[in-house]
Scaffold this motif. Structure first.
Motif, PDB file in Angstrom:
ATOM      1  N   PHE A 213     -28.178 129.473  73.345  1.00 50.25           N
ATOM      2  CA  PHE A 213     -29.043 128.937  74.391  1.00 50.25           C
ATOM      3  C   PHE A 213     -30.446 128.578  73.908  1.00 50.25           C
ATOM      4  O   PHE A 213     -31.121 127.752  74.530  1.00 50.25           O
ATOM      5  CB  PHE A 213     -29.131 129.926  75.557  1.00 50.25           C
ATOM      6  N   LEU A 214     -30.886 129.194  72.816  1.00 45.85           N
ATOM      7  CA  LEU A 214     -32.239 128.929  72.335  1.00 45.85           C
ATOM      8  C   LEU A 214     -32.262 128.356  70.915  1.00 45.85           C
ATOM      9  O   LEU A 214     -33.331 128.027  70.405  1.00 45.85           O
ATOM     10  CB  LEU A 214     -33.077 130.219  72.374  1.00 45.85           C
ATOM     11  N   GLU A 215     -31.066 128.248  70.307  1.00 48.86           N
ATOM     12  CA  GLU A 215     -30.966 127.771  68.926  1.00 48.86           C
ATOM     13  C   GLU A 215     -31.885 128.566  68.010  1.00 48.86           C
ATOM     14  O   GLU A 215     -32.557 128.028  67.128  1.00 48.86           O
ATOM     15  CB  GLU A 215     -31.297 126.275  68.843  1.00 48.86           C
ATOM     16  N   LYS A 216     -31.929 129.873  68.249  1.00 46.17           N
ATOM     17  CA  LYS A 216     -32.789 130.781  67.497  1.00 46.17           C
ATOM     18  C   LYS A 216     -31.940 131.841  66.804  1.00 46.17           C
ATOM     19  O   LYS A 216     -31.131 132.514  67.448  1.00 46.17           O
ATOM     20  CB  LYS A 216     -33.790 131.470  68.436  1.00 46.17           C
ATOM     21  N   ASP A 217     -32.132 131.980  65.504  1.00 46.60           N
ATOM     22  CA  ASP A 217     -31.413 133.009  64.763  1.00 46.60           C
ATOM     23  C   ASP A 217     -32.287 134.258  64.677  1.00 46.60           C
ATOM     24  O   ASP A 217     -33.491 134.158  64.438  1.00 46.60           O
ATOM     25  CB  ASP A 217     -31.069 132.518  63.353  1.00 46.60           C
ATOM     26  N   ILE A 218     -31.704 135.407  64.902  1.00 43.08           N
ATOM     27  CA  ILE A 218     -32.439 136.662  64.807  1.00 43.08           C
ATOM     28  C   ILE A 218     -31.788 137.541  63.749  1.00 43.08           C
ATOM     29  O   ILE A 218     -30.603 137.403  63.446  1.00 43.08           O
ATOM     30  CB  ILE A 218     -32.489 137.400  66.165  1.00 43.08           C
ATOM     31  N   TYR A 219     -32.573 138.441  63.209  1.00 41.80           N
ATOM     32  CA  TYR A 219     -32.095 139.296  62.132  1.00 41.80           C
ATOM     33  C   TYR A 219     -31.674 140.642  62.717  1.00 41.80           C
ATOM     34  O   TYR A 219     -32.484 141.342  63.327  1.00 41.80           O
ATOM     35  CB  TYR A 219     -33.183 139.493  61.077  1.00 41.80           C
ATOM     36  N   ILE A 249     -28.141 160.294  62.574  1.00 42.45           N
ATOM     37  CA  ILE A 249     -29.117 159.287  62.978  1.00 42.45           C
ATOM     38  C   ILE A 249     -30.145 159.047  61.881  1.00 42.45           C
ATOM     39  O   ILE A 249     -30.624 157.927  61.691  1.00 42.45           O
ATOM     40  CB  ILE A 249     -29.810 159.687  64.303  1.00 42.45           C
ATOM     41  N   THR A 250     -30.480 160.087  61.126  1.00 32.84           N
ATOM     42  CA  THR A 250     -31.430 159.925  60.029  1.00 32.84           C
ATOM     43  C   THR A 250     -30.832 159.049  58.931  1.00 32.84           C
ATOM     44  O   THR A 250     -31.498 158.164  58.379  1.00 32.84           O
ATOM     45  CB  THR A 250     -31.827 161.289  59.443  1.00 32.84           C
ATOM     46  N   LYS A 251     -29.564 159.272  58.619  1.00 36.17           N
ATOM     47  CA  LYS A 251     -28.888 158.460  57.604  1.00 36.17           C
ATOM     48  C   LYS A 251     -28.773 157.009  58.064  1.00 36.17           C
ATOM     49  O   LYS A 251     -28.951 156.070  57.272  1.00 36.17           O
ATOM     50  CB  LYS A 251     -27.512 159.047  57.310  1.00 36.17           C
ATOM     51  N   ALA A 252     -28.491 156.819  59.356  1.00 39.78           N
ATOM     52  CA  ALA A 252     -28.386 155.460  59.897  1.00 39.78           C
ATOM     53  C   ALA A 252     -29.739 154.761  59.862  1.00 39.78           C
ATOM     54  O   ALA A 252     -29.829 153.560  59.572  1.00 39.78           O
ATOM     55  CB  ALA A 252     -27.845 155.497  61.322  1.00 39.78           C
ATOM     56  N   LEU A 253     -30.801 155.509  60.152  1.00 39.33           N
ATOM     57  CA  LEU A 253     -32.140 154.924  60.153  1.00 39.33           C
ATOM     58  C   LEU A 253     -32.549 154.481  58.753  1.00 39.33           C
ATOM     59  O   LEU A 253     -33.208 153.453  58.585  1.00 39.33           O
ATOM     60  CB  LEU A 253     -33.160 155.918  60.706  1.00 39.33           C
ATOM     61  N   LYS A 254     -32.150 155.233  57.746  1.00 37.57           N
ATOM     62  CA  LYS A 254     -32.481 154.838  56.374  1.00 37.57           C
ATOM     63  C   LYS A 254     -31.855 153.484  56.033  1.00 37.57           C
ATOM     64  O   LYS A 254     -32.491 152.637  55.387  1.00 37.57           O
ATOM     65  CB  LYS A 254     -32.016 155.892  55.377  1.00 37.57           C
ATOM     66  N   ILE A 255     -30.626 153.265  56.495  1.00 43.67           N
ATOM     67  CA  ILE A 255     -29.966 151.973  56.274  1.00 43.67           C
ATOM     68  C   ILE A 255     -30.737 150.863  56.979  1.00 43.67           C
ATOM     69  O   ILE A 255     -30.935 149.767  56.432  1.00 43.67           O
ATOM     70  CB  ILE A 255     -28.509 152.024  56.778  1.00 43.67           C
ATOM     71  N   ARG A 259     -32.557 147.620  55.249  1.00 41.67           N
ATOM     72  CA  ARG A 259     -32.253 146.242  55.679  1.00 41.67           C
ATOM     73  C   ARG A 259     -33.536 145.499  56.018  1.00 41.67           C
ATOM     74  O   ARG A 259     -33.687 144.326  55.685  1.00 41.67           O
ATOM     75  CB  ARG A 259     -31.322 146.264  56.891  1.00 41.67           C
ATOM     76  N   PHE A 260     -34.436 146.170  56.680  1.00 44.06           N
ATOM     77  CA  PHE A 260     -35.716 145.552  57.042  1.00 44.06           C
ATOM     78  C   PHE A 260     -36.487 145.143  55.792  1.00 44.06           C
ATOM     79  O   PHE A 260     -37.035 144.041  55.718  1.00 44.06           O
ATOM     80  CB  PHE A 260     -36.541 146.532  57.872  1.00 44.06           C
ATOM     81  N   LEU A 261     -36.516 146.010  54.793  1.00 35.69           N
ATOM     82  CA  LEU A 261     -37.248 145.721  53.558  1.00 35.69           C
ATOM     83  C   LEU A 261     -36.540 144.700  52.682  1.00 35.69           C
ATOM     84  O   LEU A 261     -37.182 143.987  51.912  1.00 35.69           O
ATOM     85  CB  LEU A 261     -37.463 147.017  52.767  1.00 35.69           C
TER      86      LEU A 261
END
Length: 289
Positions: A213-219, A249-255, A259-261
């Protein structure tokens, strides 16, 4: 002439040294675990060698200091009113992250004065020179001030849950911002997912809707599981990434942090190209009379 001179001054200051990035963490509705994510995300960034400061923008309802088990007698509003220096309200922790509390008096900054805004610009510039990232923990709901800030930051992390209302509100938030700045980078995370499949379906649905709908890609950063450890950590007033390093949840947050970096736009941090200060000043000068 003054605005032109100020813009030139900021550009000169940017050329003198590299600046970090301004990142806002938002949600379309309350109760999705945004503040908990923000502080633990910041701590994880710190563990990866990044210098991070969290600015609590939840006006009148700031709780970052509570999650840390600390008291915060001074806040950003005290600095803006000239009652404290920036060094007084910039609080340090033992968790590789610093923060500035929101404070119950923050509503006074809605009545902007030129002096307040100059102090705000000075503070943000000082922080951008000192830190790789400023993370703004935005309050739920939209105000003129919060929308101005969102339109100025470099990137936005959007927190949703699998609940239909949360998904709808997250989309509405991204749509509003995108229609005003199509270049804005969004990072999406599903919090409190009951399963990895639920998290993936939620983020995939939002990503598809934005594209269609917005032709916008998000990460997509991924998802964090619903975990009783989070409530336990809140009661203990110790971030779960510190008190429960081996929790799911801590292990998931590290992933999520990696990914962000690893995302291409995050290379070579800090960057000179940030125009956060210029955008904030431009929006303020146009929107405040």
């Amino acid at each position: 002439m003054r605005d032109q001179a100020e813009t030139l001054r900021i550009k000169i200051m940017q050329a003198e040294g590299q600046l970090g990035k301004a990142v806002a963490v938002v949600s379309g509705k309350g109760g999705v675990g945004k503040s908990n994510f923000t502080m633990n995300f910041a701590i994880m960034l710190g563990s990866q060698g990044k210098k991070v400061v969290v600015v609590d923008m939840d006006i009148g309802m700031g709780n970052i200091h509570i999650l840390l088990g600390e008291s915060a007698p001074d806040s950003l509003s005290d600095y803006l009113k000239g009652e404290k220096e920036l060094s007084d309200v910039l609080l340090h922790t033992s968790y590789d992250v610093d923060y500035i509390a929101g404070g119950s008096g923050m509503n006074t900054v809605l009545e902007w004065t030129p002096v307040m805004f100059e102090k705000l610009i000075e503070a943000f510039h000082a922080l951008l020179k000192q830190y790789d990232y400023i993370l703004f923990d935005m309050g739920a709901g939209a105000t003129n001030w919060s929308l101005d800030l969102l339109m100025s930051v470099d990137d936005i992390i959007v927190i949703t849950t699998a609940e239909p209302t949360s998904i709808t509100d997250a989309y509405s938030m991204m749509k509003y911002i995108h229609l005003r700045d199509a270049e804005k980078q969004f990072y999406l995370l599903c919090n409190r997912a009951l399963s990895q499949q639920e998290g993936e379906e939620t983020t995939s649905r939002l990503k598809l809707v934005m594209q269609r709908f917005l032709e916008k890609d998000i990460y997509v950063l991924g998802s964090l599981p619903e975990d009783v450890i989070v409530r336990q950590a809140v009661r203990e007033q110790t971030p779960f990434s510190i008190g429960h390093r081996n929790a799911a949840i801590t292990k998931a947050l590290k992933i999520v942090v990696l990914r962000f970096l690893d995302e291409p736009n995050q290379e070579d941090i800090p960057k000179v190209k940030t125009n956060f200060l210029n955008k904030l000043r431009s929006i303020f000068s146009k929107g405040r009379d």
